[in-house]
Design an enzyme around this catalytic site. Structure first.
Site, PDB file in Angstrom:
ATOM      1  N   HIS A   1      20.540 -22.506  33.027  1.00  0.00           N
ATOM      2  CA  HIS A   1      21.423 -23.403  32.277  1.00  0.00           C
ATOM      3  C   HIS A   1      21.074 -24.827  32.669  1.00  0.00           C
ATOM      4  O   HIS A   1      21.565 -25.362  33.672  1.00  0.00           O
ATOM      5  CB  HIS A   1      22.883 -23.071  32.605  1.00  0.00           C
ATOM      6  CG  HIS A   1      23.890 -23.843  31.805  1.00  0.00           C
ATOM      7  ND1 HIS A   1      25.143 -23.355  31.516  1.00  0.00           N
ATOM      8  CD2 HIS A   1      23.842 -25.060  31.237  1.00  0.00           C
ATOM      9  CE1 HIS A   1      25.821 -24.248  30.804  1.00  0.00           C
ATOM     10  NE2 HIS A   1      25.040 -25.309  30.625  1.00  0.00           N
TER      11      HIS A   1
ATOM     12  N   HIS B   1      19.969 -28.552  30.612  1.00  0.00           N
ATOM     13  CA  HIS B   1      19.664 -29.332  29.401  1.00  0.00           C
ATOM     14  C   HIS B   1      18.549 -30.302  29.751  1.00  0.00           C
ATOM     15  O   HIS B   1      18.746 -31.159  30.636  1.00  0.00           O
ATOM     16  CB  HIS B   1      20.911 -30.099  28.947  1.00  0.00           C
ATOM     17  CG  HIS B   1      22.068 -29.197  28.634  1.00  0.00           C
ATOM     18  ND1 HIS B   1      22.365 -28.778  27.365  1.00  0.00           N
ATOM     19  CD2 HIS B   1      22.991 -28.613  29.452  1.00  0.00           C
ATOM     20  CE1 HIS B   1      23.436 -27.991  27.394  1.00  0.00           C
ATOM     21  NE2 HIS B   1      23.835 -27.865  28.656  1.00  0.00           N
TER      22      HIS B   1
ATOM     23  N   HIS C   1      27.587 -21.971  24.902  1.00  0.00           N
ATOM     24  CA  HIS C   1      28.565 -22.555  25.819  1.00  0.00           C
ATOM     25  C   HIS C   1      29.940 -22.085  25.338  1.00  0.00           C
ATOM     26  O   HIS C   1      30.267 -22.224  24.146  1.00  0.00           O
ATOM     27  CB  HIS C   1      28.539 -24.080  25.762  1.00  0.00           C
ATOM     28  CG  HIS C   1      27.389 -24.717  26.489  1.00  0.00           C
ATOM     29  ND1 HIS C   1      26.084 -24.398  26.247  1.00  0.00           N
ATOM     30  CD2 HIS C   1      27.372 -25.666  27.475  1.00  0.00           C
ATOM     31  CE1 HIS C   1      25.299 -25.131  27.050  1.00  0.00           C
ATOM     32  NE2 HIS C   1      26.056 -25.902  27.797  1.00  0.00           N
TER      33      HIS C   1
ATOM     34  N   GLU D   1      34.164 -23.539  28.741  1.00  0.00           N
ATOM     35  CA  GLU D   1      33.923 -24.656  29.677  1.00  0.00           C
ATOM     36  C   GLU D   1      35.193 -25.520  29.651  1.00  0.00           C
ATOM     37  O   GLU D   1      35.974 -25.504  30.576  1.00  0.00           O
ATOM     38  CB  GLU D   1      32.689 -25.469  29.251  1.00  0.00           C
ATOM     39  CG  GLU D   1      32.401 -26.661  30.173  1.00  0.00           C
ATOM     40  CD  GLU D   1      31.273 -27.577  29.662  1.00  0.00           C
ATOM     41  OE1 GLU D   1      30.943 -27.534  28.452  1.00  0.00           O
ATOM     42  OE2 GLU D   1      30.746 -28.356  30.491  1.00  0.00           O
TER      43      GLU D   1
ATOM     44  N   ASP E   1      23.009 -27.604  34.995  1.00  0.00           N
ATOM     45  CA  ASP E   1      23.514 -28.189  33.742  1.00  0.00           C
ATOM     46  C   ASP E   1      22.795 -29.501  33.388  1.00  0.00           C
ATOM     47  O   ASP E   1      21.842 -29.482  32.600  1.00  0.00           O
ATOM     48  CB  ASP E   1      25.037 -28.393  33.819  1.00  0.00           C
ATOM     49  CG  ASP E   1      25.732 -28.322  32.465  1.00  0.00           C
ATOM     50  OD1 ASP E   1      25.057 -28.047  31.452  1.00  0.00           O
ATOM     51  OD2 ASP E   1      26.967 -28.525  32.412  1.00  0.00           O
ATOM     52  N   ASP E   2      23.248 -30.626  33.936  1.00  0.00           N
ATOM     53  CA  ASP E   2      22.679 -31.956  33.635  1.00  0.00           C
ATOM     54  C   ASP E   2      22.481 -32.709  34.944  1.00  0.00           C
ATOM     55  O   ASP E   2      23.219 -33.656  35.248  1.00  0.00           O
ATOM     56  CB  ASP E   2      23.631 -32.736  32.722  1.00  0.00           C
ATOM     57  CG  ASP E   2      23.904 -31.993  31.422  1.00  0.00           C
ATOM     58  OD1 ASP E   2      23.031 -32.008  30.541  1.00  0.00           O
ATOM     59  OD2 ASP E   2      24.985 -31.382  31.309  1.00  0.00           O
TER      60      ASP E   2
HETATM   61  N1  ADE Z   1      25.382 -30.798  26.563  1.00  0.00           N
HETATM   62  C1  ADE Z   1      24.842 -31.167  27.727  1.00  0.00           C
HETATM   63  N2  ADE Z   1      25.613 -30.765  28.748  1.00  0.00           N
HETATM   64  C2  ADE Z   1      26.671 -30.112  28.205  1.00  0.00           C
HETATM   65  C3  ADE Z   1      27.809 -29.454  28.732  1.00  0.00           C
HETATM   66  N3  ADE Z   1      28.051 -29.380  30.048  1.00  0.00           N
HETATM   67  N4  ADE Z   1      28.678 -28.912  27.866  1.00  0.00           N
HETATM   68  C4  ADE Z   1      28.477 -28.991  26.556  1.00  0.00           C
HETATM   69  N5  ADE Z   1      27.422 -29.590  26.002  1.00  0.00           N
HETATM   70  C5  ADE Z   1      26.517 -30.143  26.829  1.00  0.00           C
HETATM   71 ZN    ZN Z   2      25.454 -26.993  29.532  1.00  0.00          ZN
END
Ligand code: ADE
Ligand code: ZN
Length: 340
Positions: free
Chosen positions: A20, A22, A200, A203, A281-282
């Site tokens: 996971h 991005h 997703h 969340e 994630d990011d």
């Molecule tokens: N796009 C990038 N990170 C995300 C996240 N945590 N939740 C939803 N969309 C995303």
């Molecule tokens: Zn994500």
């Protein structure tokens, strides 16, 4: 356990998969500034430090606003190559052997960057990363759920010529108010074209979106899924079907889904029989790569090395690798653990 006992090194050396991630969320401020200068894009920040200083998010939408703004510096194929290659170098240094990487085509096509530029830049870096670093990968194309289903369908159709590079389609962006049902037809078409599907769900959105992703989108995995814990029926379904969840603990804390790691349900999710995996994630926006997430879990829940190795095993088992590659990575973990 503290860093002094050597468990920090254990985490860094532990072979693992990231499921996971991005790719646009790996855009570090330094690279953002370099690309902005190269491409003549005006950034509304004085410096890298001033940009980092605004990375304090009230919720998912607060983060998404900056995340989509940052994408403006990604213009040509070399930019996508550099972004992806930089992540893969970092992944390699963190013990990642295999990465399943999301990208957001609509975040680029709506700015006038053609889809083939995005895909060619990313896939060239993935091929080089495999060759030079030994990191294998898969690409997952996400639809922005706050855009229309028609836009997603058009995006799917325009990606068909690139299908050999894309293992699955996913669903991301603003969750609340954009339920899985909105994309039922798009996902049905994707499945009929031979793509796997993920989404997703749970969340910021309700547990119901997790159930609906299974029923209406035919997903093989749920991304996040933490709010599934609010509904015992959803938990029972996930456990019964052994659906993997790609959990991103520090992302959830940074986006205020949970106040801190002590409040995070990761351990409870394991205890009720859910197939959880650890992911970042990011990472550029949350100042936490995958090993930071393993360390945060270890510190919050006192995981032993054996338990951390089990989490790494789960990451390979839940991946889209074929069975023989999974077994190869699982043997490598056994060897690593035995060497301690
Ligand atoms: N796009 C990038 N990170 C995300 C996240 N945590 N939740 C939803 N969309 C995303
Ligand atoms: Zn994500």
């Amino acid at each position: 356990m503290s860093e002094l006992t050597g468990s920090g090194d254990f985490i860094a050396g532990l072979p693992k998969a990231e499921l996971h991630l991005h790719i646009e969320g790996t855009l570090e401020p330094e690279l953002m500034f370099r690309l902005a200068e190269k491409n003549g894009v005006d950034l509304p920040y004085e410096s890298v430090e001033a940009l980092r200083a605004v990375y304090d998010f009230p919720n998912l939408q607060g983060f998404l606003d900056l995340y989509y703004g940052g994408m403006a510096v990604l213009v040509d194929g070399q930019d996508f190559y550099d972004l992806t290659r930089t992540y893969l170098e970092r992944a390699h240094a963190e013990g990642i052997r295999h990465a399943e990487i999301f990208f957001d085509p609509q975040g680029h096509t709506r700015r006038g960057v053609p889809l083939n530029v995005v895909i060619e830049g990313i896939t060239a870096a993935l091929a080089d990363g495999r060759q030079a670093l030994g990191v294998s990968s898969r690409l997952i194309m996400c639809f922005l759920r706050d855009l229309s289903a028609e836009n997603a369908m058009d995006t799917l159709e325009s990606a068909l010529p690139h299908r050999e590079h894309i293992v699955a389609v996913g669903l991301d962006s603003a969750e609340v108010g954009n339920p899985p049902a909105k994309f039922r037809e798009v996902f049905r078409r994707a499945l009929s074209e031979g793509f796997l599907t993920v989404a997703h769900a749970g969340e910021e959105g309700p547990a119901e979106y997790v159930m609906d992703s299974l029923d209406q989108l035919g997903v093989s995995r749920i991304d996040h899924g933490v709010r599934a814990m609010e509904d015992p029926k959803v938990v029972a379904r996930l456990a019964e079907e052994g659906v993997p969840l790609t959990v991103c603990p520090l992302s959830n804390v940074r986006l205020k889904v949970f106040e801190d790691m002590a409040e995070h349900p990761f351990k409870e999710m394991q205890d009720v029989g859910l197939r959880v995996t650890v992911n970042s994630d990011d990472p550029a926006y949350f100042a936490s790569y995958i090993n930071d997430n393993y360390r945060a879990l270890r510190d919050a829940f006192d995981y032993t090395e054996v338990e951390l190795a089990d989490l790494a095993r789960s990451s390979f088992k839940a991946s889209f690798l074929d069975e023989s590659d999974k077994q190869k990575h699982l043997r490598e973990i056994d060897t690593y653990l035995a060497s301690r």
